[in-house]
Scaffold this active site. Structure first.
Site, PDB file in Angstrom:
ATOM      1  N   CYS A   1      14.514   4.537   5.632  1.00 50.60           N
ATOM      2  CA  CYS A   1      14.815   4.782   7.043  1.00 50.60           C
ATOM      3  C   CYS A   1      16.222   4.316   7.392  1.00 50.60           C
ATOM      4  O   CYS A   1      16.600   3.173   7.113  1.00 50.60           O
ATOM      5  CB  CYS A   1      13.793   4.058   7.916  1.00 50.60           C
TER       6      CYS A   1
ATOM      7  N   CYS B   1      13.276  12.976  11.244  1.00 55.26           N
ATOM      8  CA  CYS B   1      12.546  11.738  11.016  1.00 55.26           C
ATOM      9  C   CYS B   1      13.263  10.869   9.986  1.00 55.26           C
ATOM     10  O   CYS B   1      13.635  11.337   8.916  1.00 55.26           O
ATOM     11  CB  CYS B   1      11.134  12.060  10.523  1.00 55.26           C
TER      12      CYS B   1
ATOM     13  N   GLU C   1      18.785   6.110  20.233  1.00 44.80           N
ATOM     14  CA  GLU C   1      18.656   7.560  20.201  1.00 44.80           C
ATOM     15  C   GLU C   1      17.238   7.977  20.577  1.00 44.80           C
ATOM     16  O   GLU C   1      16.261   7.322  20.202  1.00 44.80           O
ATOM     17  CB  GLU C   1      19.037   8.104  18.820  1.00 44.80           C
TER      18      GLU C   1
ATOM     19  N   CYS D   1      10.529  11.839  21.148  1.00 43.22           N
ATOM     20  CA  CYS D   1      10.463  10.693  20.246  1.00 43.22           C
ATOM     21  C   CYS D   1      11.287   9.570  20.854  1.00 43.22           C
ATOM     22  O   CYS D   1      12.505   9.682  20.993  1.00 43.22           O
ATOM     23  CB  CYS D   1      10.995  11.093  18.870  1.00 43.22           C
TER      24      CYS D   1
ATOM     25  N   CYS E   1      12.501  -0.784   6.189  1.00 40.65           N
ATOM     26  CA  CYS E   1      11.887   0.200   5.306  1.00 40.65           C
ATOM     27  C   CYS E   1      12.985   0.916   4.526  1.00 40.65           C
ATOM     28  O   CYS E   1      14.011   1.313   5.084  1.00 40.65           O
ATOM     29  CB  CYS E   1      11.055   1.188   6.108  1.00 40.65           C
TER      30      CYS E   1
ATOM     31  N   CYS F   1      16.166  -2.038  14.187  1.00 37.58           N
ATOM     32  CA  CYS F   1      14.792  -2.355  13.785  1.00 37.58           C
ATOM     33  C   CYS F   1      14.803  -3.653  12.999  1.00 37.58           C
ATOM     34  O   CYS F   1      15.663  -3.861  12.134  1.00 37.58           O
ATOM     35  CB  CYS F   1      14.192  -1.231  12.942  1.00 37.58           C
TER      36      CYS F   1
END
Length: 398
Positions: free
Chosen positions: A127, A350, A100, A113, A124, A120
Site C-alpha cells: 500500500c 486501490c 485523498e 472512498c 502494509c 497510516c
C-alpha cells in the site's frame, strides 16, 4: 508584567457533531434540542454552512451561532477526473497535510472512498499510503467533510437533487479502527435520516485487524464490515500486513464473526478483501487454503489486482492467475468478485492513495519519499514512535 491573552475562544465546528452531541451543544446554549435536527438538515441535506441562510432558525439564535460556532468542511485544493469517470479529491487538513478521497461510479452506483487518517500508522507492504508515514487522526468534521465536499461537487444538495453518492467505504488513507470515535460518529452521520440517509448496507468499514476496536464496534454501529486479509496463513500475512503479528488471523476472524453474528440481520456477510500480487499470494494452493480458512464464516470475497506504485517491487497479478484463483473459490461455494481497477490513470486505484503527509514517524525517510512539494512551514513536528505490529493501542471515549 503579565500580558493576558485577548484571543477569542475557538468556535465549535458543527460539521462533525452527531445528533446527540449537537443536542448537547444546544443545551449548553439554553436552546431547545430540536434545533439540532434543523441544523443537521441544513448542513448535510441542503449543503448550507452559513447560519444566516438557515431561515427556519430565529435571527437572535443565528446571531448567537455565528459568535460561538461554525460549520466548516476541509478545503478541496485539487480535483482530478479519470477517463473512466472516477474523480479524486485532494483535501487540505492543515499542517502541510492533505488526504485523498475518491469517487467511483458504476452504473447506478456511486461509491465514495473516504480517508480516516493523515497517512497510516500501519505499514502494509503493498500500500502506497503507509509508505508516507503518519501524522494524525482526522477529526469527525474532516471525515464527514469529505462526503460533504464530494456531494457539493456533484450538486447533490437541495430538495429534489439527484443522489450521486450511493455508497461510502472507509477504505481511503488510514486504518479506521485506530480513529474509532471520529469514524463511528462520521459513519452514523452518513446513515442518519436527517443527514445523508445511506442504508447500513451501503456504508462499509474496512480494517486490517485492530481486534480490540473491532470487538467494540458492534456497540456503536451496524455498518457493513470488510476485512483486509490478503493472505490465507499467518506466515504470509505477517509479511504483507504486519499488524497480523499482534492480532493473528484466527483472532481477527473470530472477532469479525462476532460482529456479524451480533447484527440484527442474520443474512449479512462480511467482505474479505484479498489483494492478489504476482508470485506472492496468487497461487492455486493459496486459493485452496483460503477456501478452507473461511469455511465456517459468512463471507463474500472481493479479489483486488495489485496496483503498482513507484515504491514497490510487487507486480500486478496475471489475468490467468486471477481468473484461476477466482474459479477455485467459486467452486468451493463462495461468492467471489473481482474489483475492476478504476482511476489508475490518476493514481486513484486501490492501494495508490498517497495525499501529502507531514510524517511524524520518520517512516517516509526509510522509503525515500520526495517531500519537496509539501508545505510544512506551519507544521508542529513532534517525533513519535512508529506504530508497528508490537505497538498498536487504541482508546475509546464512548
Amino acid at each position: 508584567m503579565t500580558v493576558e491573552s485577548t484571543a477569542a475562544p475557538a468556535k465549535v465546528n458543527l460539521m462533525g457533531l452527531s445528533q446527540a452531541k449537537l443536542e448537547a451543544f444546544f443545551d449548553s446554549l439554553g436552546e431547545k434540542r430540536f434545533r439540532a435536527t434543523q441544523v443537521l438538515k441544513w448542513i448535510h441535506q441542503m449543503g448550507v454552512t452559513d447560519f444566516e441562510q438557515m431561515t427556519n432558525i430565529s435571527k437572535p439564535l443565528r446571531d448567537k451561532l455565528s459568535q460561538v460556532a461554525e460549520a466548516v468542511a476541509p478545503e478541496v485544493v485539487n480535483q482530478w477526473d479519470s477517463s473512466d469517470g472516477t474523480r479524486k479529491f485532494l483535501i487540505r487538513v492543515g499542517g502541510g497535510n492533505a488526504v485523498e478521497t475518491v469517487y467511483i461510479p458504476d452504473g447506478d452506483r456511486g461509491t465514495l472512498c473516504v480517508s480516516s487518517q493523515v497517512g497510516c500508522s500501519l505499514d502494509c507492504s503493498f500500500c502506497a499510503t503507509g509508505k508516507q508515514g503518519f501524522n494524525r487522526d482526522l477529526t469527525a468534521a474532516e471525515i464527514i467533510g469529505q462526503v460533504w465536499q464530494a456531494a457539493k461537487s456533484f450538486n447533490q444538495f437541495g430538495v429534489g437533487a439527484q443522489r450521486k453518492i450511493t455508497n461510502v467505504v472507509m477504505m481511503g488513507m488510514g486504518e479506521p479502527l485506530l480513529n474509532f470515535d471520529n469514524v463511528v460518529d462520521s459513519m452514523n452521520l452518513m446513515m442518519h435520516d436527517n443527514c445523508y440517509g445511506l442504508s447500513k448496507r451501503r456504508v462499509t468499514l474496512s480494517t486490517s485487524g485492530v481486534v480490540p476496536a473491532l470487538d467494540k464496534l458492534g456497540e456503536y454501529t451496524d455498518a457493513c464490515l470488510a476485512i483486509s486479509l490478503h493472505a490465507p496463513n499467518n506466515a504470509l500475512r505477517n509479511e504483507l500486513v504486519p499488524i497480523n503479528k499482534k492480532y493473528p488471523i484466527e483472532m481477527l476472524l473470530a472477532s469479525a464473526k462476532r460482529y456479524i453474528d451480533g447484527l440484527p440481520d442474520v443474512r449479512r456477510k462480511m467482505t474479505i478483501e484479498y489483494t492478489l500480487i504476482d508470485q506472492v499470494n496468487d497461487r492455486p494452493e493459496h486459493a485452496h487454503e483460503l477456501a478452507e480458512l473461511l469455511k465456517e464464516i459468512p463471507v463474500k470475497i472481493n479479489l483486488i489486482p495489485f496496483n503498482p506504485f513507484n515504491l514497490s517491487n510487487y507486480k500486478r497479478v496475471s489475468n490467468n492467475a486471477l481468473r484461476r484463483f477466482q474459479q477455485i473459490l467459486i467452486d468451493a461455494g463462495y461468492t467471489t468478485t473481482i474489483r475492476t481497477t478504476r482511476g489508475d490513470d490518476i493514481d486513484a486505484a486501490c492501494g495508490q492513495l498517497a495525499g501529502q503527509v507531514n510524517d511524524r514517524t520518520k517512516r517516509s525517510q526509510r522509503y525515500k519519499i520526495d517531500k519537496n512539494a509539501l508545505d510544512a512551514s506551519n507544521a508542529d513536528i513532534i517525533p513519535v514512535k512508529l506504530v508497528d505490529e508490537a505497538d498498536v493501542s487504541i482508546t475509546f471515549n464512548g
